[in-house]
Design an enzyme around this catalytic site. Structure first.
Site, mmCIF file in Angstrom:
data_model
loop_
_atom_site.group_PDB
_atom_site.id
_atom_site.type_symbol
_atom_site.label_atom_id
_atom_site.label_comp_id
_atom_site.label_asym_id
_atom_site.label_seq_id
_atom_site.Cartn_x
_atom_site.Cartn_y
_atom_site.Cartn_z
ATOM 1 N N ASN A 148 -10.996 -2.278 -5.616
ATOM 2 C CA ASN A 148 -10.181 -1.355 -6.412
ATOM 3 C C ASN A 148 -10.798 -1.027 -7.778
ATOM 4 O OD1 ASN A 148 -7.038 -2.686 -5.115
ATOM 5 N ND2 ASN A 148 -8.102 -0.813 -4.509
ATOM 6 N N ASP A 155 0.824 -1.210 0.000
ATOM 7 C CA ASP A 155 0.000 0.000 0.000
ATOM 8 C C ASP A 155 0.861 1.263 0.000
ATOM 9 O OD1 ASP A 155 -2.353 1.390 -0.060
ATOM 10 O OD2 ASP A 155 -2.778 1.208 2.082
HETATM 11 C C1 IPE Z 1 -5.615 -2.663 -0.341
HETATM 12 O O1 IPE Z 1 -5.192 -1.347 -0.511
HETATM 13 C C2 IPE Z 1 -5.597 -3.377 -1.647
HETATM 14 C C3 IPE Z 1 -4.283 -3.588 -2.233
HETATM 15 C C4 IPE Z 1 -3.126 -3.304 -1.689
HETATM 16 C C5 IPE Z 1 -4.288 -4.194 -3.534
HETATM 17 P P1 IPE Z 1 -6.240 -0.157 -0.680
HETATM 18 O O2 IPE Z 1 -5.449 1.083 -0.777
HETATM 19 O O3 IPE Z 1 -7.167 -0.451 -1.798
HETATM 20 O O4 IPE Z 1 -7.050 -0.235 0.687
HETATM 21 P P2 IPE Z 1 -7.960 0.834 1.416
HETATM 22 O O5 IPE Z 1 -9.017 1.258 0.446
HETATM 23 O O6 IPE Z 1 -7.085 1.970 1.806
HETATM 24 O O7 IPE Z 1 -8.502 0.127 2.608
HETATM 25 C C1 IPE Z 2 -1.484 0.211 -3.377
HETATM 26 O O1 IPE Z 2 -1.249 1.565 -3.398
HETATM 27 C C2 IPE Z 2 -1.699 -0.404 -4.732
HETATM 28 C C3 IPE Z 2 -3.090 -0.770 -5.038
HETATM 29 C C4 IPE Z 2 -4.091 -0.722 -4.218
HETATM 30 C C5 IPE Z 2 -3.343 -1.251 -6.386
HETATM 31 P P1 IPE Z 2 -2.425 2.617 -3.443
HETATM 32 O O2 IPE Z 2 -2.775 2.864 -4.855
HETATM 33 O O3 IPE Z 2 -3.559 2.168 -2.597
HETATM 34 O O4 IPE Z 2 -1.741 3.896 -2.834
HETATM 35 P P2 IPE Z 2 -2.367 4.890 -1.762
HETATM 36 O O5 IPE Z 2 -2.827 4.058 -0.598
HETATM 37 O O6 IPE Z 2 -3.509 5.592 -2.424
HETATM 38 O O7 IPE Z 2 -1.246 5.801 -1.414
HETATM 39 MG MG MG Z 3 -4.028 2.411 -0.657
#
Ligand code: IPE
Ligand code: IPE
Ligand code: MG
Length: 246
Positions: free
Chosen positions: A69, A21
């Site tokens: 997502n 993340d």
């Molecule tokens: C969790 O991260 C999913 C992945 C790392 C693929 P998100 O960024 O989507 O999670 P939330 O929405 O902050 O809980």
């Molecule tokens: C994790 O990074 C990757 C996916 C969920 C695909 P994020 O895209 O959630 O990055 P933040 O949490 O918005 O910084």
């Molecule tokens: Mg995230």
């Protein structure tokens, strides 16, 4: 001194799961689009995989795309799917040559056809490897996985292939996407968030959690060593008291 030298290599986890993340925030902090962060996240996957192999980790599960997502802006979703196809195409030969066996969990049929094809090819190419199992969670959600298992069980009960009273936790696990994969002993989440976001709900019943402020594109080998050291400092009691553990 590297954290690596402090790790007891005889007591490393068999299975590490990671919620990767913070890609978006990493990019935005530098004035870039979110996709820039996703691109750099691929390098962290490479590094983590190398470190995991050094530590003789048998399974590395990476949460790459959750069912939720899909709700992101279309541009970002398209970019992520594109990145998956391109990264697999670029990396799979080297991954295969270095003993990586690829598999997936999640609703793969819900991914664009191009992703499904690239995944299938990569899985086929690496199927006989045994250095490390790289499990990509794609279009994954633990609640989906559990409901999917319940549906399969209900249908087996209905057709009298399964007796209700024979169902137990071990059997239930065989209906999950993770059948044949041991539960993770260690779950890492980067970026300072302390939540599970619908990842492996069944499998983490006794997992140790390691949360780090490091954003995923900054996560490198030392960060994995650090997480494993943290894991090794825990006392895993499984309901017992300290004195009962040898
Ligand atoms: C969790 O991260 C999913 C992945 C790392 C693929 P998100 O960024 O989507 O999670 P939330 O929405 O902050 O809980
Ligand atoms: C994790 O990074 C990757 C996916 C969920 C695909 P994020 O895209 O959630 O990055 P933040 O949490 O918005 O910084
Ligand atoms: Mg995230």
């Amino acid at each position: 001194m590297s954290y690596l030298s402090k790790i007891d290599l005889t007591k490393t986890p068999k299975h590490i799961a990671i919620i990767m993340d913070g890609n978006g925030r990493w990019a935005q902090k530098q004035g870039h689009l979110r996709l820039y962060g996703h691109n750099f996240g691929v390098e962290s996957i490479r590094e983590t995989l190398k470190a995991a192999k050094e530590l003789k980790i048998e399974y590395l599960t990476l949460y790459a795309f959750s069912t939720e997502n899909w709700n992101r802006p279309k541009e970002e979703v398209d970019g992520l799917m594109d990145l998956l196809v391109k990264s697999l195409a670029n990396e799979i030969k080297e991954l295969s040559d270095t003993g990586v066996r690829l598999s997936t969990i999640g609703d793969i049929e819900g991914l664009p056809q191009e992703c499904q094809d690239e995944l299938q090819e990569s899985i086929e190419l690496t199927k006989d490897n045994n250095e490390i199992n790289l499990v990509l969670a794609l279009n994954y959600s633990a609640r989906w996985e559990i409901i999917d298992a319940v549906k399969k069980i209900a249908s087996e009960v209905k057709s009298s292939n399964l007796l209700i009273n024979d169902l137990n936790a071990e059997k239930f696990g065989l209906y999950l996407n993770t059948k044949n994969i041991p539960d993770p002993e260690l779950l890492i989440r980067t970026s300072g968030e302390r939540r599970i976001s619908n990842f492996l709900l069944w499998q983490i019943a006794y997992t140790e959690f390691h949360f780090t402020e490091v954003l995923w594109p900054d996560f490198k080998r030392e960060d994995l060593y650090k997480a494993v050291l943290d894991f090794q400092s825990r006392e895993r009691r499984f309901g017992k008291v300290s004195e009962q553990l040898t």
